[in-house]
Design a protein around this motif. Structure first.
Motif, PDB file in Angstrom:
ATOM      1  N   LEU A  28       0.735  -0.941   0.041  1.00  0.00           N
ATOM      2  CA  LEU A  28      -0.009  -0.046  -0.097  1.00  0.00           C
ATOM      3  C   LEU A  28       0.812   1.403  -0.102  1.00  0.00           C
ATOM      4  O   LEU A  28       0.618   2.277  -0.680  1.00  0.00           O
ATOM      5  N   TYR A  31       1.770   1.644  -3.607  1.00  0.00           N
ATOM      6  CA  TYR A  31       0.870   1.901  -4.334  1.00  0.00           C
ATOM      7  C   TYR A  31       0.675   3.425  -4.246  1.00  0.00           C
ATOM      8  O   TYR A  31       0.536   4.101  -4.974  1.00  0.00           O
ATOM      9  N   ALA A  35       1.472   6.112  -7.078  1.00  0.00           N
ATOM     10  CA  ALA A  35       0.637   6.735  -7.813  1.00  0.00           C
ATOM     11  C   ALA A  35       0.615   8.190  -7.497  1.00  0.00           C
ATOM     12  O   ALA A  35       0.574   9.077  -8.640  1.00  0.00           O
ATOM     13  N   TYR A  82      -8.109  16.999   4.503  1.00  0.00           N
ATOM     14  CA  TYR A  82      -9.202  16.539   5.436  1.00  0.00           C
ATOM     15  C   TYR A  82     -10.309  17.249   5.286  1.00  0.00           C
ATOM     16  O   TYR A  82     -11.453  16.976   5.175  1.00  0.00           O
ATOM     17  N   LEU A  94     -17.496  12.759  -2.604  1.00  0.00           N
ATOM     18  CA  LEU A  94     -16.824  11.690  -3.078  1.00  0.00           C
ATOM     19  C   LEU A  94     -16.552  10.777  -2.168  1.00  0.00           C
ATOM     20  O   LEU A  94     -16.493   9.644  -2.495  1.00  0.00           O
ATOM     21  N   GLU A  95     -16.819  10.652  -0.617  1.00  0.00           N
ATOM     22  CA  GLU A  95     -16.484   9.586   0.134  1.00  0.00           C
ATOM     23  C   GLU A  95     -14.881   9.083  -0.005  1.00  0.00           C
ATOM     24  O   GLU A  95     -15.112   8.036  -0.064  1.00  0.00           O
ATOM     25  N   TRP A  96     -14.160  10.209  -0.191  1.00  0.00           N
ATOM     26  CA  TRP A  96     -12.832   9.594  -0.265  1.00  0.00           C
ATOM     27  C   TRP A  96     -11.888   9.650   1.001  1.00  0.00           C
ATOM     28  O   TRP A  96     -10.833   9.051   1.109  1.00  0.00           O
ATOM     29  N   LEU A  97     -12.576  10.162   1.999  1.00  0.00           N
ATOM     30  CA  LEU A  97     -11.820  10.333   3.301  1.00  0.00           C
ATOM     31  C   LEU A  97     -11.457   8.987   3.879  1.00  0.00           C
ATOM     32  O   LEU A  97     -12.413   8.159   3.691  1.00  0.00           O
ATOM     33  N   PHE A  98     -10.413   8.706   4.408  1.00  0.00           N
ATOM     34  CA  PHE A  98      -9.889   7.414   4.986  1.00  0.00           C
ATOM     35  C   PHE A  98      -9.894   6.283   4.075  1.00  0.00           C
ATOM     36  O   PHE A  98     -10.217   5.063   4.165  1.00  0.00           O
ATOM     37  N   THR A  99      -9.670   6.680   2.700  1.00  0.00           N
ATOM     38  CA  THR A  99      -9.478   5.740   1.598  1.00  0.00           C
ATOM     39  C   THR A  99      -7.997   6.100   0.903  1.00  0.00           C
ATOM     40  O   THR A  99      -7.380   7.112   1.108  1.00  0.00           O
ATOM     41  N   PRO A 100      -7.363   4.987   0.191  1.00  0.00           N
ATOM     42  CA  PRO A 100      -6.031   5.436  -0.502  1.00  0.00           C
ATOM     43  C   PRO A 100      -6.235   6.432  -1.435  1.00  0.00           C
ATOM     44  O   PRO A 100      -5.116   7.179  -1.547  1.00  0.00           O
ATOM     45  N   GLN A 101      -7.496   6.690  -1.965  1.00  0.00           N
ATOM     46  CA  GLN A 101      -7.512   7.949  -3.009  1.00  0.00           C
ATOM     47  C   GLN A 101      -7.446   9.320  -2.218  1.00  0.00           C
ATOM     48  O   GLN A 101      -6.432  10.012  -2.717  1.00  0.00           O
ATOM     49  N   SER A 184      -6.547  -1.497   5.333  1.00  0.00           N
ATOM     50  CA  SER A 184      -7.191  -0.532   4.174  1.00  0.00           C
ATOM     51  C   SER A 184      -6.367   0.652   4.078  1.00  0.00           C
ATOM     52  O   SER A 184      -5.972   1.141   2.802  1.00  0.00           O
TER      53      SER A 184
END
Lengths: 232, 234, 298
Positions: A28, A31, A35, A82, A94-101, A184
């Protein structure tokens, strides 16, 4: 803690014991930072070239912003990302918080100024007469830019190494926007912080060792590539 | 053809030419002391800079800078005083112009390298060439794209006689083949050897232009006479 | 040719990285939105303080809830302040924290509902083995702090606005002191518990720590020993050192996107008899004592 070698030996044993989790966070880390570096490269090389080769309104402001960005503390970037991605924030949908994105986004913001700024100074270091010569040979502006990037490839590689170094070892931003969630969003750096906090120094050291080995391998590889690209 | 062309850098006007015609298929030598504006003129002729006033007409068409088609730009090229090679092999340097145009013809590259006598060095890095070899590569790089107009900015300055001879032979061949050539030089003898026409530039102004015989045998302007007799102090 | 190759390599970078990562979790590959309530594998986001996560308690109890509900629990372990802030922004579904006054403010602001007591642990005072301030086995933390101040013995503070830091400040306040970094013997670090214990170990200083972190770090800090707070939670003579944890469900009326359907059963499960039994047993094998006691603090 007295015998560092002993600790190192224990560390390696620990790594072998909990291999799957370690490999997962290592992957991770690669990655997310890979990226982010990829995005920074795609945006930063053209941006650096643009700033080095063209004069336009706001150029100086942009350069000042990039230099500032090169020194931003990662945790400050993390805080901004954040607030942006929070469900109460403008990009919450987007619901990106706490994701690799989210982690990639934050690290891209950290590494982009480094890549763009160092690319810019590399190109500025090239002989200005070469630009005129390439143009005289019939190169379009894009072709001139490509040729100059290739001409200063050592500097561009350094820009990429510096950009990668700024994020692979960064903990403040990924901790904040990734949340260090096991399985995750946990990466090497946040895992090191976690294990230190828990008092598991052996494990923290083992993970540090993995991070060091990883960055060393990548830098060694880049160095060899650099030699190949610039050999006589 | 240039009409009323001028170029300023800051407040200093470095070049002002009322009228100068460059005849297709002929070789023009531009003579003049250092700082006369010769290099500026070449950059204007290669469309690398925009004149502050006046017009440049190329092949019967008025050149509008900023809207110049790449194809027109690519009919003209310059070999500068310094070779300015790319940090790669000799072969890649010579092939560069062709690659820009999307066609790499092996034979053309080989032929260009043969003309300058460097076909054996094609795999060598451009960084390890001597000054003369590098300048020959720069010339080959221009030859290979078969320009309609070749601009040469003191191409043999600071080179030893052997290299000068090789480069001049190539220029003579191009001249025979009908390439339009403009060569900036301050060697009178080189101008005599190579040029059909001669123009004298001083302090950014065109003093006199005409055929080689006319300029060298019967200069109209006293300054031209002084220059070609070597009496000019500059 | 070479230029093209370089560009191709650069363009490949993100792809290469992506290949290397494919076995990692499922999150990167899935489109955003899977974290939402209606997705196939629901996710519950729990913000908590570092003490519950770092002690390993959550690793011990959460698998049971995941098996029961079919949901995945994502734990964000952070400071008390940030955990409540995440809840206030609707970024998590439920919080598990220990900060009485801030919890009440959180509820009062309408950010949370359904607050339950879950468990408590306790704080202990550790310090150098030679104990220059002579606080060993002092039954009252406030008296021990007063002795440290009187002896001007070095004390290191978390200084990070954490729950532990708040507790330390309240003990100082109880004896009418608000020590700051201007005092030579008081060091405010702004660090986590583990780092603070290391610093105390190196400086030969006293500090306040939660028992769980002390037990797991003990082997790495040989210069330190437990001085005040007793051998186990039950033995702790000073009840002001007790540290109660609450679970609070984030208010779905204020944050419609939170996973309320999962948060409520989670809070109920956390306070169920079965879970209490697991919490009580946690740590007994490794340390011979409970790290958390699953009832309302006495």
């Amino acid at each position: 803690m007295n015998d560092l070698l002993e600790v190192l030996r224990q560390a390696i044993t620990l790594l072998l014991e909990r291999d799957s989790a370690t490999w997962e966070i290592t992957r991770l880390s690669l990655y997310v930072s890979g990226a982010a570096l990829g995005l920074s490269t795609v945006a930063g090389l053209p941006l650096g070239a643009l700033l080095a080769l063209r004069s336009f309104r706001g150029r100086r402001l942009l350069v000042a912003l990039i230099y500032t960005g090169m020194g931003l503390p990662p945790v400050a970037v993390g805080l901004c990302v954040y607030l942006l991605l929070s469900r109460s924030g403008p990009l919450g949908d987007l619901e990106w918080l706490f994701t690799p994105q989210a982690m990639i986004l934050a690290q891209t913001i950290i590494s982009l100024p480094v890549v763009a700024g160092l690319t810019m100074t590399s190109i500025q270091g090239a002989d200005p007469a070469l630009r005129v010569q390439l143009r005289a040979l019939g190169a379009s502006p894009l072709q001139v830019t490509m040729a100059l990037l290739w001409e200063v490839r050592s500097g561009v590689l350094v820009a990429l190494i510096a950009g990668f170094g700024a994020i692979i070892s960064e903990v403040g931003a990924v901790m904040l926007v990734g949340g260090n969630i096991a399985g995750s969003t946990r990466v090497l750096t946040t895992a090191i912080v976690l294990e230190t906090r828990k008092g598991q120094f052996d494990l923290a050291l083992a993970l540090t060792f993995v991070l060091l080995a990883l960055t060393f391998a990548i830098n060694m590889g880049t160095l060899l590539l650099q030699q190949r690209l610039t050999r006589r | 053809m240039l009409r009323n062309v001028s170029k300023r850098y800051g407040k200093r006007t470095v070049l002002h030419i009322d009228r100068l015609t460059i005849h297709a298929g002929r070789t023009l030598a531009i003579l003049g002391p250092s700082g006369a504006g010769k290099s500026t003129l070449l950059r204007l002729l290669n469309f690398l800079e925009t004149p502050d006033t006046g017009q440049i007409e190329y092949d019967g068409r008025l050149i509008v800078h900023g809207r110049l088609p790449l194809t027109t730009l690519r009919e003209v090229t310059t070999v500068f005083q310094r070779p300015l090679l790319l940090d790669t092999t000799v072969w890649q340097n010579v092939a560069y112009g062709l690659r820009l145009r999307g066609r790499v013809e092996r034979e053309a590259v080989v032929a260009a390298l043969q003309q300058v006598g460097l076909d054996r060095l094609d795999r060598v890095s451009a960084r390890i060439l001597s000054g003369g070899e590098a300048q020959r590569v720069a010339l080959a790089r221009a030859l290979v794209i078969k320009p309609r107009v070749l601009l040469l900015d003191e191409p043999t300055a600071n080179l030893d006689p052997a290299n000068v001879t090789i480069i001049e032979e190539v220029i003579q061949r191009l001249r025979r083949e009908g390439t339009t050539i403009v060569i900036v030089t301050h060697h009178l003898f080189q101008a005599r050897r190579l040029a059909d026409d001669v123009a004298l530039l001083m302090d950014g102004a065109l003093i006199e232009a005409g055929s080689g015989e006319q300029i060298f045998q019967q200069p109209r302007d006293p300054r031209t006479a002084a220059f070609i007799e070597g009496r000019m102090v500059y | 040719m070479q230029l093209k190759r370089l560009l191709a390599t650069l363009a490949m970078l993100p792809l290469l990285a992506a290949c290397g990562s494919s076995p990692v979790a499922s999150t990167p590959a899935e489109p955003p939105g899977t974290a939402g309530a209606a997705a196939a594998s629901p996710v519950l986001r729990l913000a908590t303080t570092t003490s519950t996560a770092d002690s390993g308690l959550l690793d011990a109890i959460l698998p049971a809830f995941e098996a029961l509900s079919g949901a995945k629990v994502e734990v964000i372990a952070t400071g008390t302040g940030q955990a409540l802030e995440l809840g206030a922004n609707g970024d998590v579904d439920v919080v598990l924290v220990h900060a009485r006054e801030r919890e009440e403010a959180f509820i009062a602001a309408g950010d949370g509902i359904n607050r339950y007591h879950v468990m408590y642990n306790d704080f202990v005072i550790v310090g150098p083995v030679d104990d220059p301030a002579g606080i060993k086995d002092n039954p009252r933390a406030s008296a021990a702090f007063a002795a440290i101040a009187a002896a001007r013995a070095t004390f290191v503070s978390r200084g990070d606005e954490s729950g532990t830091h708040a507790k330390e400040q309240s003990i100082w306040a109880s004896i009418g002191m608000t020590p700051t970094g201007t005092l030579v013997w008081y060091r405010s670090l702004g660090q986590g518990m583990g780092e603070t214990l290391i610093t105390a170990n190196e400086l030969g200083a006293y500090t306040l720590t939660d028992r769980a972190t002390w037990l797991s770090t003990r082997k790495n800090v040989p210069n330190l020993t437990l001085l005040v707070g007793g051998a186990t939670i039950e033995d702790n003579p000073d009840r002001t050192l007790y540290n109660p944890y609450s679970v609070i469900v984030v208010n779905p009326a204020k944050h419609p996107t939170v996973n309320h359907e999962l948060a409520v059963p989670f809070a109920n499960w956390l306070t169920s008899p079965e879970t209490r039994a697991v919490i009580r047993d946690f740590g007994r094998t490794e340390y011979g004592q409970s790290l958390f006691l699953p009832e309302v603090a006495p």
